[in-house]
Design a protein around this motif. Structure first.
Motif, PDB file in Angstrom:
ATOM      1  N   ALA A   1      -2.251   6.741 -11.989  1.00 24.27           N
ATOM      2  CA  ALA A   1      -3.655   7.004 -12.323  1.00 24.27           C
ATOM      3  C   ALA A   1      -4.301   7.926 -11.291  1.00 24.27           C
ATOM      4  N   TYR A   2      -3.600   8.167 -10.183  1.00 23.07           N
ATOM      5  CA  TYR A   2      -4.182   8.921  -9.072  1.00 23.07           C
ATOM      6  C   TYR A   2      -3.275  10.059  -8.626  1.00 23.07           C
ATOM      7  N   GLN A   3      -3.897  11.130  -8.162  1.00 27.28           N
ATOM      8  CA  GLN A   3      -3.156  12.119  -7.390  1.00 27.28           C
ATOM      9  C   GLN A   3      -2.960  11.562  -5.989  1.00 27.28           C
ATOM     10  N   TYR A   4      -1.879  11.965  -5.327  1.00 27.32           N
ATOM     11  CA  TYR A   4      -1.598  11.403  -4.008  1.00 27.32           C
ATOM     12  C   TYR A   4      -0.698  12.342  -3.213  1.00 27.32           C
ATOM     13  N   ASP A   5      -0.735  12.168  -1.903  1.00 25.00           N
ATOM     14  CA  ASP A   5       0.197  12.826  -0.992  1.00 25.00           C
ATOM     15  C   ASP A   5       1.141  11.770  -0.449  1.00 25.00           C
ATOM     16  N   ILE A   6       2.411  12.103  -0.334  1.00 23.94           N
ATOM     17  CA  ILE A   6       3.344  11.177   0.305  1.00 23.94           C
ATOM     18  C   ILE A   6       4.020  11.884   1.473  1.00 23.94           C
ATOM     19  N   HIS A   7       4.081  11.185   2.601  1.00 24.23           N
ATOM     20  CA  HIS A   7       4.698  11.716   3.814  1.00 24.23           C
ATOM     21  C   HIS A   7       5.829  10.770   4.203  1.00 24.23           C
ATOM     22  N   LEU A   8       7.064  11.258   4.085  1.00 25.72           N
ATOM     23  CA  LEU A   8       8.228  10.461   4.461  1.00 25.72           C
ATOM     24  C   LEU A   8       8.512  10.631   5.945  1.00 25.72           C
ATOM     25  N   PRO A   9       9.094   9.611   6.593  1.00 21.82           N
ATOM     26  CA  PRO A   9       9.406   9.735   8.023  1.00 21.82           C
ATOM     27  C   PRO A   9      10.318  10.938   8.304  1.00 21.82           C
ATOM     28  N   ALA A  10      10.190  11.486   9.496  1.00 18.24           N
ATOM     29  CA  ALA A  10      10.938  12.699   9.862  1.00 18.24           C
ATOM     30  C   ALA A  10      12.445  12.490   9.725  1.00 18.24           C
ATOM     31  N   ASN A  11      12.931  11.337  10.151  1.00 18.88           N
ATOM     32  CA  ASN A  11      14.370  11.034  10.065  1.00 18.88           C
ATOM     33  C   ASN A  11      14.651  10.150   8.855  1.00 18.88           C
ATOM     34  N   TYR A  12      14.059  10.506   7.754  1.00 18.86           N
ATOM     35  CA  TYR A  12      14.145   9.727   6.519  1.00 18.86           C
ATOM     36  C   TYR A  12      15.585   9.520   6.047  1.00 18.86           C
ATOM     37  N   ASP A  13      15.918   8.274   5.748  1.00 19.57           N
ATOM     38  CA  ASP A  13      17.227   7.896   5.220  1.00 19.57           C
ATOM     39  C   ASP A  13      17.015   7.332   3.825  1.00 19.57           C
ATOM     40  N   PRO A  14      17.501   8.011   2.778  1.00 16.90           N
ATOM     41  CA  PRO A  14      17.250   7.562   1.402  1.00 16.90           C
ATOM     42  C   PRO A  14      17.844   6.192   1.083  1.00 16.90           C
ATOM     43  N   ASN A  15      18.738   5.702   1.942  1.00 15.39           N
ATOM     44  CA  ASN A  15      19.346   4.385   1.720  1.00 15.39           C
ATOM     45  C   ASN A  15      18.599   3.270   2.421  1.00 15.39           C
ATOM     46  N   GLN A  16      17.500   3.614   3.055  1.00 13.73           N
ATOM     47  CA  GLN A  16      16.730   2.626   3.815  1.00 13.73           C
ATOM     48  C   GLN A  16      15.370   2.404   3.174  1.00 13.73           C
ATOM     49  N   LYS A  17      14.861   1.176   3.248  1.00 15.19           N
ATOM     50  CA  LYS A  17      13.501   0.866   2.798  1.00 15.19           C
ATOM     51  C   LYS A  17      12.569   0.918   4.006  1.00 15.19           C
ATOM     52  N   TYR A  18      11.344   1.420   3.795  1.00 16.86           N
ATOM     53  CA  TYR A  18      10.436   1.653   4.921  1.00 16.86           C
ATOM     54  C   TYR A  18       9.120   0.883   4.762  1.00 16.86           C
ATOM     55  N   PRO A  19       8.562   0.434   5.886  1.00 17.35           N
ATOM     56  CA  PRO A  19       7.180  -0.051   5.830  1.00 17.35           C
ATOM     57  C   PRO A  19       6.278   1.099   5.414  1.00 17.35           C
ATOM     58  N   THR A  20       5.226   0.790   4.705  1.00 16.38           N
ATOM     59  CA  THR A  20       4.413   1.846   4.087  1.00 16.38           C
ATOM     60  C   THR A  20       2.927   1.559   4.234  1.00 16.38           C
ATOM     61  N   ILE A  21       2.173   2.604   4.501  1.00 16.19           N
ATOM     62  CA  ILE A  21       0.711   2.524   4.573  1.00 16.19           C
ATOM     63  C   ILE A  21       0.133   3.329   3.421  1.00 16.19           C
ATOM     64  N   PHE A  22      -0.658   2.670   2.597  1.00 16.78           N
ATOM     65  CA  PHE A  22      -1.425   3.337   1.548  1.00 16.78           C
ATOM     66  C   PHE A  22      -2.830   3.563   2.089  1.00 16.78           C
ATOM     67  N   THR A  23      -3.294   4.801   2.124  1.00 19.17           N
ATOM     68  CA  THR A  23      -4.636   5.064   2.645  1.00 19.17           C
ATOM     69  C   THR A  23      -5.631   5.267   1.498  1.00 19.17           C
ATOM     70  N   LEU A  24      -6.836   4.762   1.723  1.00 15.81           N
ATOM     71  CA  LEU A  24      -7.927   4.853   0.756  1.00 15.81           C
ATOM     72  C   LEU A  24      -9.145   5.438   1.471  1.00 15.81           C
ATOM     73  N   HIS A  25      -9.563   6.607   1.040  1.00 21.17           N
ATOM     74  CA  HIS A  25     -10.623   7.335   1.744  1.00 21.17           C
ATOM     75  C   HIS A  25     -12.020   6.824   1.363  1.00 21.17           C
ATOM     76  N   GLY A  26     -13.000   7.311   2.100  1.00 19.09           N
ATOM     77  CA  GLY A  26     -14.394   6.985   1.821  1.00 19.09           C
ATOM     78  C   GLY A  26     -14.985   7.898   0.757  1.00 19.09           C
ATOM     79  N   LYS A  27     -16.192   7.576   0.366  1.00 18.17           N
ATOM     80  CA  LYS A  27     -16.906   8.322  -0.672  1.00 18.17           C
ATOM     81  C   LYS A  27     -17.110   9.776  -0.259  1.00 18.17           C
ATOM     82  N   GLY A  28     -16.683  10.704  -1.125  1.00 12.32           N
ATOM     83  CA  GLY A  28     -16.867  12.120  -0.857  1.00 12.32           C
ATOM     84  C   GLY A  28     -15.809  12.746   0.027  1.00 12.32           C
ATOM     85  N   SER A  29     -14.773  11.975   0.366  1.00 12.72           N
ATOM     86  CA  SER A  29     -13.702  12.475   1.232  1.00 12.72           C
ATOM     87  C   SER A  29     -12.437  12.680   0.390  1.00 12.72           C
TER      88      SER A  29
END
Length: 218
Positions: free
Chosen positions: A4-32
């Protein structure tokens, strides 16, 4: 499943596709937007996947997730829909990317903090933790939503001492509300207005790194 949303995703620099990662979803303020939020959490991108969610409603040069009747008074139908859509988006992203479902965090400022705290109450232990910067929980969420236990949800709540949008008393009331529901609340006040000071940023970055490390060792 479609997002339902457009989004940006940033994978870790040493990303391993076979590994699961902790993840932060960010939610901006009004007008940002999601790009402003990434600046806050960029130091965490080595350890975390960062998913910046963009509100689906245009507001000036930025975006929002819902509209208001008046300050502190969301339009209920729009807010309800945002909560539903965000829950769906978190599931969508978890299926699409190598996200560890046991280590999902929400980080929001202002409108994003309001949504993050409300989602903690509706999703419970589906979330590992949240960072809520200068927000509150709408009364109708506390009174009318189906609330889940947040006993195991870690929370970092902060508020500006001189916040001219949501007065500091709201910060105290919000912290007290959550402290009755979980022992895992960190509540900090910073000598700032309605914004995120460098000290605040330093503290929540450190908090997230430590909390994720604890979860990995459990």
């Amino acid at each position: 499943m479609k997002s339902a949303y457009q989004y940006d995703i940033h994978l870790p620099a040493n990303y391993d596709p076979n590994q699961k990662y902790p993840t932060i979803f960010t939610l901006h303020g009004k007008g940002s937007d999601e790009k402003n939020m990434f600046q806050l959490v960029e130091p965490l991108n080595e350890q975390f996947i960062i998913v910046g969610i963009r509100g689906n409603l245009r507001l000036g040069m930025g975006f929002q997730f819902y509209e208001l009747k008046s300050l502190g008074n969301p339009i209920r139908e729009m807010f309800d829909l945002a909560i539903q859509n965000l829950e769906s988006f978190i599931r969508y992203a978890t299926e699409k990317y190598p996200i560890d479902a046991n280590k999902r965090y929400l980080l929001g400022f202002s409108q994003g903090a309001i949504l993050s705290m409300s989602l903690a109450l509706t999703m419970g232990d589906q979330l590992r933790g949240i960072v809520a910067l200068n927000g509150y929980v709408p009364h109708f969420v506390k009174a009318e939503y189906s609330l889940q236990s947040i006993e195991d949800v870690s929370m970092f709540i902060s508020h500006g001492e001189y916040d001219s949008v949501f007065p500091i008393q709201i910060g105290y009331e919000t912290a007290e509300y959550f402290q009755k529901k979980t022992s895992k609340v960190t509540f900090n006040i910073y000598p700032s207005d309605h914004g995120v000071s460098e000290g605040n940023r330093t503290d929540f970055v450190q908090w997230l790194m430590e909390d994720a490390e604890v979860s990995m060792n459990n």
